[in-house]
Every structure is written in structure tokens, then in C-alpha cells.
Design a protein around this motif. Structure first.
Motif, PDB file in Angstrom:
ATOM      1  N   UNK A  14     -17.748 -35.750  -6.471  1.00 36.90           N
ATOM      2  CA  UNK A  14     -18.957 -36.571  -6.302  1.00 36.90           C
ATOM      3  C   UNK A  14     -18.776 -38.017  -6.741  1.00 36.90           C
ATOM      4  N   UNK A  15     -17.677 -38.332  -7.428  1.00 37.81           N
ATOM      5  CA  UNK A  15     -17.450 -39.713  -7.861  1.00 37.81           C
ATOM      6  C   UNK A  15     -16.797 -40.576  -6.783  1.00 37.81           C
ATOM      7  N   UNK A  16     -16.299 -39.967  -5.729  1.00 34.69           N
ATOM      8  CA  UNK A  16     -15.674 -40.728  -4.646  1.00 34.69           C
ATOM      9  C   UNK A  16     -16.693 -40.984  -3.542  1.00 34.69           C
ATOM     10  N   UNK A  17     -16.595 -42.141  -2.891  1.00 27.95           N
ATOM     11  CA  UNK A  17     -17.503 -42.389  -1.766  1.00 27.95           C
ATOM     12  C   UNK A  17     -17.166 -41.490  -0.580  1.00 27.95           C
ATOM     13  N   UNK A  18     -18.157 -41.250   0.253  1.00 25.76           N
ATOM     14  CA  UNK A  18     -17.907 -40.509   1.491  1.00 25.76           C
ATOM     15  C   UNK A  18     -16.990 -41.327   2.392  1.00 25.76           C
ATOM     16  N   UNK A  19     -16.234 -40.658   3.268  1.00 24.29           N
ATOM     17  CA  UNK A  19     -15.460 -41.410   4.260  1.00 24.29           C
ATOM     18  C   UNK A  19     -16.395 -42.345   5.016  1.00 24.29           C
ATOM     19  N   UNK A  20     -15.893 -43.537   5.313  1.00 21.10           N
ATOM     20  CA  UNK A  20     -16.741 -44.533   5.972  1.00 21.10           C
ATOM     21  C   UNK A  20     -15.889 -45.436   6.854  1.00 21.10           C
ATOM     22  N   UNK A  21     -16.553 -46.028   7.834  1.00 21.09           N
ATOM     23  CA  UNK A  21     -15.910 -47.049   8.659  1.00 21.09           C
ATOM     24  C   UNK A  21     -15.909 -48.343   7.849  1.00 21.09           C
ATOM     25  N   UNK A  22     -14.747 -48.943   7.676  1.00 19.56           N
ATOM     26  CA  UNK A  22     -14.635 -50.162   6.873  1.00 19.56           C
ATOM     27  C   UNK A  22     -15.321 -51.341   7.554  1.00 19.56           C
ATOM     28  N   UNK A  23     -15.198 -51.420   8.874  1.00 16.64           N
ATOM     29  CA  UNK A  23     -15.768 -52.534   9.641  1.00 16.64           C
ATOM     30  C   UNK A  23     -16.494 -52.000  10.874  1.00 16.64           C
ATOM     31  N   UNK A  24     -17.511 -52.700  11.353  1.00 16.64           N
ATOM     32  CA  UNK A  24     -18.179 -52.283  12.602  1.00 16.64           C
ATOM     33  C   UNK A  24     -17.153 -52.201  13.734  1.00 16.64           C
ATOM     34  N   UNK A  25     -17.235 -51.146  14.501  1.00 23.16           N
ATOM     35  CA  UNK A  25     -16.324 -50.972  15.632  1.00 23.16           C
ATOM     36  C   UNK A  25     -15.029 -50.257  15.293  1.00 23.16           C
ATOM     37  N   UNK A  26     -14.766 -49.974  14.012  1.00 24.55           N
ATOM     38  CA  UNK A  26     -13.552 -49.235  13.645  1.00 24.55           C
ATOM     39  C   UNK A  26     -13.589 -47.836  14.259  1.00 24.55           C
ATOM     40  N   UNK A  27     -12.430 -47.331  14.622  1.00 24.73           N
ATOM     41  CA  UNK A  27     -12.327 -45.998  15.207  1.00 24.73           C
ATOM     42  C   UNK A  27     -12.231 -44.908  14.141  1.00 24.73           C
ATOM     43  N   UNK A  28     -11.671 -45.239  12.977  1.00 29.57           N
ATOM     44  CA  UNK A  28     -11.411 -44.229  11.963  1.00 29.57           C
ATOM     45  C   UNK A  28     -12.230 -44.414  10.701  1.00 29.57           C
ATOM     46  N   UNK A  29     -12.656 -43.288  10.151  1.00 31.71           N
ATOM     47  CA  UNK A  29     -13.325 -43.251   8.849  1.00 31.71           C
ATOM     48  C   UNK A  29     -12.234 -43.229   7.781  1.00 31.71           C
ATOM     49  N   UNK A  30     -12.326 -44.078   6.780  1.00 38.79           N
ATOM     50  CA  UNK A  30     -11.304 -44.120   5.741  1.00 38.79           C
ATOM     51  C   UNK A  30     -11.416 -42.927   4.804  1.00 38.79           C
TER      52      UNK A  30
END
Length: 151
Positions: A14-30
Motif C-alpha cells: 500500500x505504500x507504492x503508487x498504483x501503476x500509472x501513465x507518466x505522460x498523456x498519450x503514453x502506451x504503458x503504465x509504469x
């Protein structure tokens, strides 16, 4: 633009952020590392990400390398891309490898280590035949489309 695909996600950490797109339009969730790890030259390790997902039927998640890690540190994925099937519910792990021949690489907890691409997939129905139809390429394999190694 198509509607977003709804993917259920559980945080194992729970201390880590959920996977997310770093920038608008990115194809991959980090995806981020849940642990600290030192990868010696040539070493590989399974690195947990602290999340598990439930994909809708007919979808796959592809775990892909981050180009910045590859360029700066020689870090790649052993099984690129990694395939997460719709039925898998365990923690996502990333198999990292240090391709650098001389320098160890430190991955810290919370570092972005890979990207997750969510794709729709078709299901194949194989039909066995005695002969395949012809094509413009035929049986040409590696290098048959014009590129020749060493030239």
C-alpha cells in the motif's frame, strides 16, 4: 480514441503508487520495484511490483522494458515482453537483467522498472492442413526481407 479498458488492481504494497501513465498519450503504465536489489553484471532477478491485476477476458498485459533504463544502465527484460494472461491473479513480477559487462546497477524500492501495456487479443482456432497457401515471402526466414547481418 477508444474507451479505456477497466482493469481491476490490488495493491500488495500500500505504500507504492498504483501503476500509472507518466505522460498523456503514453502506451504503458509504469511498474515500480517493491524491493531494493543490486544487479551485478550479467545477473538477473525477479523483482516484485507490489500489484496484482484482473484483466477482462480477451485481454493481455505485456510487461515491456523501459528504454531509459536500457540506455543508461543496460537493464533489460529476460522474457521481453512478459505475458500476463487474463486469468493470472498473482503479484506482477519483472525479470530484470543487467547487460552491462562491468557495472552493477542498483534498483531502489519505488523505482520505475518496466511498463505494462494492456492489449486486446484474438483467440486462434487452428485448422490443420497438408499444405499452406503461398505468399510473397514464402519460407524466407531471418534476413530474407533484405537486411543482411555484417553488411
Amino acid at each position: 480514441m477508444t474507451a479505456p479498458i477497466e482493469v481491476l488492481v490490488t495493491r500488495i504494497d500500500s505504500d507504492l503508487p498504483l501503476p500509472a501513465y507518466e505522460h498523456p498519450g503514453d502506451a504503458g503504465l509504469d511498474l515500480r520495484s517493491r524491493v531494493d536489489v543490486v544487479l551485478e553484471p550479467g545477473m538477473r532477478a525477479l523483482v516484485p511490483t507490489g500489484v496484482a491485476i484482473a484483466l477482462p477476458p480477451g485481454h493481455v498485459a505485456l510487461v515491456c522494458a523501459r528504454s531509459g533504463l536500457a540506455l543508461r544502465n543496460g537493464i533489460g527484460l529476460v522474457n521481453a515482453p512478459g505475458v500476463i494472461d487474463a486469468g493470472y491473479r498473482g503479484e506482477i513480477g519483472v525479470i530484470l537483467i543487467n547487460h552491462d559487462h562491468a557495472t552493477a546497477v542498483t534498483i531502489s524500492r519505488g523505482d520505475r522498472i518496466a511498463q505494462l501495456l494492456i492489449q486486446q487479443v484474438g483467440v486462434a482456432r487452428l485448422i490443420e492442413v497438408t499444405e499452406l497457401p503461398g505468399s510473397h515471402r514464402g519460407e524466407g526466414g531471418f534476413g530474407s526481407t533484405g537486411g543482411h547481418a555484417g553488411r
